[in-house]
Design a protein around this motif. Sequence first.
Motif, PDB file in Angstrom:
ATOM      1  N   GLN A  54      15.668 -21.511   9.133  1.00 34.21           N
ATOM      2  CA  GLN A  54      16.493 -21.411   7.922  1.00 34.21           C
ATOM      3  C   GLN A  54      15.798 -20.563   6.862  1.00 34.21           C
ATOM      4  N   ALA A  55      14.493 -20.757   6.719  1.00 35.71           N
ATOM      5  CA  ALA A  55      13.728 -19.974   5.736  1.00 35.71           C
ATOM      6  C   ALA A  55      13.752 -18.496   6.092  1.00 35.71           C
ATOM      7  N   GLU A  56      13.619 -18.193   7.372  1.00 37.19           N
ATOM      8  CA  GLU A  56      13.700 -16.799   7.823  1.00 37.19           C
ATOM      9  C   GLU A  56      15.065 -16.210   7.475  1.00 37.19           C
ATOM     10  N   MET A  57      16.104 -16.976   7.699  1.00 36.24           N
ATOM     11  CA  MET A  57      17.454 -16.496   7.402  1.00 36.24           C
ATOM     12  C   MET A  57      17.635 -16.278   5.902  1.00 36.24           C
ATOM     13  N   THR A  58      17.138 -17.210   5.109  1.00 37.74           N
ATOM     14  CA  THR A  58      17.246 -17.075   3.652  1.00 37.74           C
ATOM     15  C   THR A  58      16.509 -15.829   3.174  1.00 37.74           C
ATOM     16  N   THR A  59      15.317 -15.610   3.705  1.00 38.89           N
ATOM     17  CA  THR A  59      14.526 -14.435   3.328  1.00 38.89           C
ATOM     18  C   THR A  59      15.267 -13.144   3.691  1.00 38.89           C
ATOM     19  N   LYS A  60      15.808 -13.098   4.892  1.00 38.21           N
ATOM     20  CA  LYS A  60      16.535 -11.903   5.333  1.00 38.21           C
ATOM     21  C   LYS A  60      17.808 -11.690   4.514  1.00 38.21           C
ATOM     22  N   ALA A  61      18.490 -12.764   4.174  1.00 34.73           N
ATOM     23  CA  ALA A  61      19.716 -12.649   3.376  1.00 34.73           C
ATOM     24  C   ALA A  61      19.387 -12.154   1.969  1.00 34.73           C
ATOM     25  N   GLN A  62      18.317 -12.672   1.374  1.00 26.77           N
ATOM     26  CA  GLN A  62      17.909 -12.230   0.042  1.00 26.77           C
ATOM     27  C   GLN A  62      17.471 -10.768   0.057  1.00 26.77           C
ATOM     28  N   PHE A  70      23.874 -12.506  11.262  1.00 24.34           N
ATOM     29  CA  PHE A  70      24.900 -13.213  12.036  1.00 24.34           C
ATOM     30  C   PHE A  70      24.287 -13.814  13.304  1.00 24.34           C
ATOM     31  N   ASP A  71      23.455 -13.023  13.991  1.00 26.79           N
ATOM     32  CA  ASP A  71      22.794 -13.514  15.210  1.00 26.79           C
ATOM     33  C   ASP A  71      21.869 -14.693  14.903  1.00 26.79           C
ATOM     34  N   LEU A  72      21.156 -14.606  13.798  1.00 29.22           N
ATOM     35  CA  LEU A  72      20.260 -15.687  13.400  1.00 29.22           C
ATOM     36  C   LEU A  72      21.059 -16.955  13.086  1.00 29.22           C
ATOM     37  N   GLN A  73      22.198 -16.811  12.430  1.00 30.14           N
ATOM     38  CA  GLN A  73      23.066 -17.953  12.136  1.00 30.14           C
ATOM     39  C   GLN A  73      23.547 -18.605  13.435  1.00 30.14           C
ATOM     40  N   THR A  74      23.910 -17.793  14.397  1.00 25.80           N
ATOM     41  CA  THR A  74      24.354 -18.313  15.704  1.00 25.80           C
ATOM     42  C   THR A  74      23.214 -19.062  16.390  1.00 25.80           C
ATOM     43  N   ARG A  75      22.001 -18.495  16.341  1.00 26.34           N
ATOM     44  CA  ARG A  75      20.842 -19.165  16.943  1.00 26.34           C
ATOM     45  C   ARG A  75      20.541 -20.489  16.255  1.00 26.34           C
ATOM     46  N   LEU A  76      20.711 -20.520  14.927  1.00 21.53           N
ATOM     47  CA  LEU A  76      20.504 -21.770  14.183  1.00 21.53           C
ATOM     48  C   LEU A  76      21.475 -22.857  14.646  1.00 21.53           C
ATOM     49  N   GLU A  77      22.727 -22.495  14.798  1.00 18.67           N
ATOM     50  CA  GLU A  77      23.742 -23.465  15.235  1.00 18.67           C
ATOM     51  C   GLU A  77      23.452 -23.951  16.644  1.00 18.67           C
ATOM     52  N   GLU A  78      23.083 -23.023  17.528  1.00 22.55           N
ATOM     53  CA  GLU A  78      22.759 -23.396  18.906  1.00 22.55           C
ATOM     54  C   GLU A  78      21.516 -24.284  18.952  1.00 22.55           C
ATOM     55  N   LYS A 138      24.472  -2.486   8.334  1.00 23.47           N
ATOM     56  CA  LYS A 138      25.208  -3.119   9.431  1.00 23.47           C
ATOM     57  C   LYS A 138      24.253  -3.826  10.391  1.00 23.47           C
ATOM     58  N   GLN A 139      23.114  -3.205  10.654  1.00 26.37           N
ATOM     59  CA  GLN A 139      22.133  -3.825  11.553  1.00 26.37           C
ATOM     60  C   GLN A 139      21.576  -5.111  10.943  1.00 26.37           C
ATOM     61  N   LYS A 140      21.268  -5.099   9.654  1.00 25.20           N
ATOM     62  CA  LYS A 140      20.746  -6.301   8.981  1.00 25.20           C
ATOM     63  C   LYS A 140      21.815  -7.400   8.936  1.00 25.20           C
ATOM     64  N   GLU A 141      23.068  -7.040   8.731  1.00 25.66           N
ATOM     65  CA  GLU A 141      24.154  -8.020   8.742  1.00 25.66           C
ATOM     66  C   GLU A 141      24.308  -8.629  10.132  1.00 25.66           C
ATOM     67  N   LYS A 142      24.184  -7.770  11.151  1.00 24.36           N
ATOM     68  CA  LYS A 142      24.268  -8.256  12.533  1.00 24.36           C
ATOM     69  C   LYS A 142      23.102  -9.203  12.836  1.00 24.36           C
TER      70      LYS A 142
END
Length: 174
Positions: free
Chosen positions: A66-74, A96-104, A89-93
Motif C-alpha cells: 500500500q505504501a508503494e502504491m501511495t508513493t507512486k500515486a503521489q 492499476f497493476d499494483l492495485q490488482t496485485r493488492l486485491e489479489e 500512461k505507463q505510470k497509470e498502468k
Amino acid sequence: MKTTQKLTLALAAAAFLLIGTGSANAQKFGYLNSQELLSSMPETDSVQTQVADLGKELESQFKAMQAEMTTKAQDLQSNLSTLSETVRKQKEKDLFDLQTRLEEFQQSAQQEIQTKQMTLLKPVMEKAQAAITKVAKEQGLTAVFDLAAGGIAYYNESQMVNMLPLVKQSLGIQ
C-alpha cells in the motif's frame, strides 16, 4: 365376568411390562457447547497465536505494498504536468497493476489464514471429539447434542447430562 377380569389383568400386566421395559431401556442424552470446550483447551491458544503471527506478517507485507502504491500515486500526481503522455500512461498502468496485485494479495492472504487455522485446529478438534466419545460411552449416553451447532431447539436440562465439565475433566482442563 371372570374373562373380563382376566382380560383386564392381562392388559394391566402387559402395560406394566411395557412401561417397565421402556424405563429399563431409557435412552440417555447429553449436551455440550463445543465452542466453549475448544476455547478452554490450551492447544487452542497456541493455534490462535500462530494464526495471529501469520496475520501480522501478511498485514505487514500488505501495508508495504500500500505504501508503494501511495508513493507512486503521489509521484504521478505531483509530476503529471511534466510527464510525457507515454510515461504518464505507463505510470497509470503500473498503478492499476499494483492495485490488482493488492486485491489479489488480500484475497490470498485471507484464504491462507483460514487454511492455516483449519489445519492447526484439526488435531485439537479430533482430540476433543475423542474425549467426547470416550465420556459419552462411559456415561452410557445414546446421543450428545452440540449446543454451538444449534442442533436442537429444545431440551430439558434436568433429563440430560451436561458433557462439558466431564469432557474437560477427561482432558485435564480446570
